[in-house]
Scaffold this motif. Structure first.
Motif, PDB file in Angstrom:
ATOM      1  N   LYS A 233       0.848  -1.186   0.000  1.00  0.00           N
ATOM      2  CA  LYS A 233       0.000   0.000   0.000  1.00  0.00           C
ATOM      3  C   LYS A 233       0.888   1.242   0.000  1.00  0.00           C
ATOM      4  N   ALA A 234       0.853   1.987  -1.118  1.00  0.00           N
ATOM      5  CA  ALA A 234       1.592   3.242  -1.243  1.00  0.00           C
ATOM      6  C   ALA A 234       0.620   4.384  -0.991  1.00  0.00           C
ATOM      7  N   LYS A 235       0.768   5.047   0.149  1.00  0.00           N
ATOM      8  CA  LYS A 235      -0.234   6.002   0.616  1.00  0.00           C
ATOM      9  C   LYS A 235       0.194   7.446   0.373  1.00  0.00           C
ATOM     10  N   GLY A 236       0.531   7.752  -0.874  1.00  0.00           N
ATOM     11  CA  GLY A 236       0.832   9.129  -1.196  1.00  0.00           C
ATOM     12  C   GLY A 236      -0.398  10.010  -1.110  1.00  0.00           C
ATOM     13  N   GLU A 237      -0.171  11.319  -1.000  1.00  0.00           N
ATOM     14  CA  GLU A 237      -1.252  12.298  -0.978  1.00  0.00           C
ATOM     15  C   GLU A 237      -0.919  13.436  -1.935  1.00  0.00           C
ATOM     16  N   LYS A 238      -1.925  14.215  -2.257  1.00  0.00           N
ATOM     17  CA  LYS A 238      -1.726  15.330  -3.177  1.00  0.00           C
ATOM     18  C   LYS A 238      -0.732  16.326  -2.584  1.00  0.00           C
ATOM     19  N   GLU A 243       5.960  20.474  -8.499  1.00  0.00           N
ATOM     20  CA  GLU A 243       7.315  20.109  -8.921  1.00  0.00           C
ATOM     21  C   GLU A 243       8.052  19.337  -7.824  1.00  0.00           C
ATOM     22  N   ALA A 244       7.934  19.802  -6.583  1.00  0.00           N
ATOM     23  CA  ALA A 244       8.613  19.120  -5.479  1.00  0.00           C
ATOM     24  C   ALA A 244       7.921  17.809  -5.122  1.00  0.00           C
ATOM     25  N   LEU A 245       6.578  17.742  -5.311  1.00  0.00           N
ATOM     26  CA  LEU A 245       5.805  16.533  -5.002  1.00  0.00           C
ATOM     27  C   LEU A 245       6.122  16.024  -3.594  1.00  0.00           C
ATOM     28  N   GLU A 246       6.006  16.929  -2.626  1.00  0.00           N
ATOM     29  CA  GLU A 246       6.452  16.615  -1.272  1.00  0.00           C
ATOM     30  C   GLU A 246       5.643  15.503  -0.603  1.00  0.00           C
ATOM     31  N   ASN A 247       4.405  15.296  -1.034  1.00  0.00           N
ATOM     32  CA  ASN A 247       3.583  14.249  -0.424  1.00  0.00           C
ATOM     33  C   ASN A 247       3.463  12.991  -1.284  1.00  0.00           C
ATOM     34  N   GLU A 248       4.043  13.041  -2.473  1.00  0.00           N
ATOM     35  CA  GLU A 248       3.983  11.908  -3.393  1.00  0.00           C
ATOM     36  C   GLU A 248       4.939  10.807  -2.947  1.00  0.00           C
ATOM     37  N   VAL A 249       4.563   9.556  -3.182  1.00  0.00           N
ATOM     38  CA  VAL A 249       5.493   8.439  -3.046  1.00  0.00           C
ATOM     39  C   VAL A 249       6.214   8.285  -4.382  1.00  0.00           C
ATOM     40  N   ILE A 250       7.543   8.212  -4.341  1.00  0.00           N
ATOM     41  CA  ILE A 250       8.317   8.140  -5.587  1.00  0.00           C
ATOM     42  C   ILE A 250       9.259   6.938  -5.542  1.00  0.00           C
ATOM     43  N   PHE A 251       9.167   6.105  -6.583  1.00  0.00           N
ATOM     44  CA  PHE A 251      10.072   4.975  -6.792  1.00  0.00           C
ATOM     45  C   PHE A 251      10.988   5.324  -7.967  1.00  0.00           C
ATOM     46  N   GLU A 252      12.290   5.226  -7.790  1.00  0.00           N
ATOM     47  CA  GLU A 252      13.229   5.496  -8.879  1.00  0.00           C
ATOM     48  C   GLU A 252      14.582   4.882  -8.560  1.00  0.00           C
ATOM     49  N   GLY A 253      15.564   5.088  -9.450  1.00  0.00           N
ATOM     50  CA  GLY A 253      16.896   4.537  -9.254  1.00  0.00           C
ATOM     51  C   GLY A 253      17.662   5.272  -8.169  1.00  0.00           C
ATOM     52  N   ASP A 254      18.872   4.773  -7.860  1.00  0.00           N
ATOM     53  CA  ASP A 254      19.656   5.360  -6.771  1.00  0.00           C
ATOM     54  C   ASP A 254      20.706   6.350  -7.244  1.00  0.00           C
ATOM     55  N   ARG A 255      20.698   6.691  -8.533  1.00  0.00           N
ATOM     56  CA  ARG A 255      21.603   7.729  -9.026  1.00  0.00           C
ATOM     57  C   ARG A 255      20.863   9.059  -9.021  1.00  0.00           C
ATOM     58  N   LEU A 256      21.318   9.987  -8.196  1.00  0.00           N
ATOM     59  CA  LEU A 256      20.593  11.237  -7.980  1.00  0.00           C
ATOM     60  C   LEU A 256      21.056  12.370  -8.884  1.00  0.00           C
ATOM     61  N   GLU A 257      22.143  12.146  -9.642  1.00  0.00           N
ATOM     62  CA  GLU A 257      22.645  13.215 -10.495  1.00  0.00           C
ATOM     63  C   GLU A 257      21.630  13.555 -11.578  1.00  0.00           C
ATOM     64  N   PRO A 258      21.546  14.833 -11.983  1.00  0.00           N
ATOM     65  CA  PRO A 258      20.577  15.231 -13.017  1.00  0.00           C
ATOM     66  C   PRO A 258      20.671  14.423 -14.302  1.00  0.00           C
ATOM     67  N   GLY A 259      21.863  13.971 -14.665  1.00  0.00           N
ATOM     68  CA  GLY A 259      22.024  13.197 -15.883  1.00  0.00           C
ATOM     69  C   GLY A 259      21.309  11.858 -15.861  1.00  0.00           C
ATOM     70  N   SER A 280      -2.643  -1.263  -3.319  1.00  0.00           N
ATOM     71  CA  SER A 280      -3.147   0.047  -3.739  1.00  0.00           C
ATOM     72  C   SER A 280      -2.004   1.047  -3.824  1.00  0.00           C
ATOM     73  N   PHE A 281      -2.125   1.949  -4.794  1.00  0.00           N
ATOM     74  CA  PHE A 281      -1.193   3.053  -4.970  1.00  0.00           C
ATOM     75  C   PHE A 281      -2.009   4.330  -5.096  1.00  0.00           C
ATOM     76  N   ASN A 282      -1.611   5.358  -4.392  1.00  0.00           N
ATOM     77  CA  ASN A 282      -2.255   6.661  -4.532  1.00  0.00           C
ATOM     78  C   ASN A 282      -1.176   7.730  -4.575  1.00  0.00           C
ATOM     79  N   PHE A 283      -1.317   8.670  -5.484  1.00  0.00           N
ATOM     80  CA  PHE A 283      -0.341   9.746  -5.668  1.00  0.00           C
ATOM     81  C   PHE A 283       1.078   9.179  -5.605  1.00  0.00           C
ATOM     82  N   THR A 284       1.395   8.395  -6.620  1.00  0.00           N
ATOM     83  CA  THR A 284       2.673   7.692  -6.697  1.00  0.00           C
ATOM     84  C   THR A 284       3.293   7.884  -8.069  1.00  0.00           C
ATOM     85  N   THR A 285       4.607   8.084  -8.104  1.00  0.00           N
ATOM     86  CA  THR A 285       5.364   8.144  -9.351  1.00  0.00           C
ATOM     87  C   THR A 285       6.362   6.990  -9.380  1.00  0.00           C
ATOM     88  N   ILE A 286       6.371   6.258 -10.492  1.00  0.00           N
ATOM     89  CA  ILE A 286       7.312   5.162 -10.715  1.00  0.00           C
ATOM     90  C   ILE A 286       8.064   5.486 -12.006  1.00  0.00           C
TER      91      ILE A 286
END
Length: 507
Positions: A233-238, A243-259, A280-286
């Protein structure tokens, strides 16, 4: 004999040339120029190496120069590593640059936040790259932001092997590098980012809860697996800041560089095995995975979801039950949405797009089948329902959906009040009943090949333009959700897709 005499002369010449300086130089006078005055190595996680960054050093003078020393201010104790014109190290002597020429210096780092003088979650690590000494000394700043994180990884055993999990069965085991989440690891908070190595498995009868604002990062070929009767259960909120998506759940890689921010295929994805329930997923970016979500015979609810940059599929569903609304999927090497071996699917106000440009794409944005080939065996299951209401299916190919029916199983689908790209100028699909777009039972009030006027497909921005979009005002009334992915109230009638039309900024 002439041959031996000539060879001897050649050897003498080689030895003579190797014992002389390549060129006469003068000492550096502090007039070096640099491609940048500060090298920002961007953000890295503790104990994960950075990308390699470069600095170019120019000699603009008419004379060949010698730089007595090039060094890191902290010397051998520095956490930065250098490569000066092809030679690794941290302190260099007598570095020469020809007149009107330049050299490259490459910089990288690996930092352990536990060894840095702070208890903060983030730490700004700095050093200086120094050229020459005394009155001729010049410097370039080096800056890296280090983030602390919760690291989850398989156990390494004394015999050198690594913990594995079996995603097959007893008769046909299939082991991958991974581990089961313990009870005290089954809640991911937003206090620190999580970095996962290998596959983190949610055991049967357990639930992984991901709180709003959580950030989950994955190393190469890593992901999450949810086992039979397990739940995620990914319980993100609006978020207030889109742009910052401070309440969103975000799944991504571990390289943080802009490239690396939009590079597909950096990790595997989220995998639901046979019989996973209550997901369930809500307000989530993958983003930036091989698969966004891969599911087989599982039940998932998807609300306010964005899935981008997958080398295979954004959502790959095998005989599953999925309910989705306010979804956007784009930029996949195969189909953004692939339905296989039947199941039950209901999508409302979703945008299934595909503007993949990384390589040739032979799959449409949406593919629907009630079959699956496993080796030489053809499996068939009923497609009980595949309903698309107030949706957009579009992309940079002429035909962006496909249907494949095996008559041994049911094949029920409907595109209602949607916008679909499917161009058939030669009429080769005209006699196939599945593609009879005049059939109001299959395609009620659906529009074809009208430009949706997305705001910026390259940046995964699928807002549609007010006054020009072919999706504007074509939706069916009374279909939830009543607010779009931006939180904007839907009109009467609503627009198709995840977003209500908006006026784009000029310029």
């Amino acid at each position: 004999m002439r041959y031996l005499y000539g060879l001897a002369i050649l050897c003498c010449l080689v030895l003579w040339s190797s014992c002389r300086n390549d060129f006469e130089t003068v000492a550096s006078t502090g007039n070096l120029e640099f491609s940048k005055d500060t090298v920002y190595l961007d953000t890295v996680f503790s104990n994960i190496g950075s990308s390699t960054y470069n600095l170019k050093v120019y000699n603009r003078s008419d004379e060949d120069i010698n730089i007595p020393t090039v060094r890191l201010s902290q010397g051998e104790s520095s956490n930065y590593r250098l490569n000066v014109d092809g030679i690794p190290g941290k302190v260099f002597e007598n570095v020469q640059i020809l007149a009107k020429d330049s050299i490259f210096i490459f910089v990288e780092t690996t930092l352990d936040i536990n060894n840095l003088p702070t208890n903060a979650l983030d730490f700004l690590y700095t050093d200086q790259l120094l050229f020459d000494t005394g009155g001729n000394e010049q410097k370039v700043e080096l800056v890296t932001l280090v983030k602390d994180a919760v690291f989850l990884f398989p156990e390494k055993y004394a015999d050198g092997t690594t913990e594995t999990i079996n995603i097959g069965d007893e008769q046909n085991p299939f082991f991958i590098k991974g581990f089961y989440l313990d009870d005290d690891e089954l809640t991911f908070t937003n206090e620190k980012p999580y970095v996962i190595y290998g596959f983190a498995a949610v055991p049967s009868d357990k639930t992984l809860t991901i709180e709003k604002g959580a950030r989950i990062h994955f190393h190469n070929f890593s992901g999450i697996i949810v086992e039979e009767n397990g739940t995620l259960k990914a319980k993100g909120e609006k978020s207030n800041d889109l742009e910052a998506l401070e309440n969103e759940v975000i799944f991504e890689g571990d390289r943080l560089e802009p490239g690396f921010s939009e590079i597909p295929g950096q990790w595997f994805g989220i995998w639901f095995l046979d019989g996973s329930v209550g997901n369930s997923f809500n307000f989530t970016t993958i983003k930036n995975s091989t698969y966004g979500i891969r599911t087989q015979n599982s039940v998932i609810e998807l609300k306010n979801i964005q899935i981008y940059n997958c080398t295979n599929n954004g959502l790959f569903a095998i005989n599953s039950a999925i309910d989705g609304e306010n979804m956007v999927i784009n930029n996949c090497g195969q189909s953004s949405l692939a339905i296989s071996l039947g199941g039950i699917y209901n999508f409302r106000h979703c945008t299934f797009a595909n503007y993949w440009t990384e390589s040739f794409r032979s799959f449409p944005a949406v593919s629907i089948e009630n079959v699956l080939k496993v080796g030489e065996e053809i499996l068939v299951f009923d497609l009980v329902a595949a309903n698309f209401t107030n949706c957009i299916i579009y992309g940079n190919e002429r035909r962006e959906f496909s249907l494949f029916k095996n008559d041994a199983g049911a094949f029920n689908f409907k595109f209602e009040n949607s916008l679909v790209r499917f161009e058939d100028p030669t009429g080769e699909f005209g006699n196939i009943p599945l593609y009879d777009f005049t059939n109001s039972a299959l395609y009620p009030e659906t529009k074809f090949n009208l430009d949706p006027f997305f705001q910026n497909t390259e940046m995964n921005n699928f807002n549609i333009e007010e006054g020009t979009s072919g999706a504007e005002g074509i939706g069916k009334n009374g279909i939830g959700p009543l607010k779009d992915l931006n939180g904007k109230d839907r009109g009467t009638p609503p627009d198709a897709g995840a977003y209500e039309a908006t006026i784009f900024p000029k310029g």
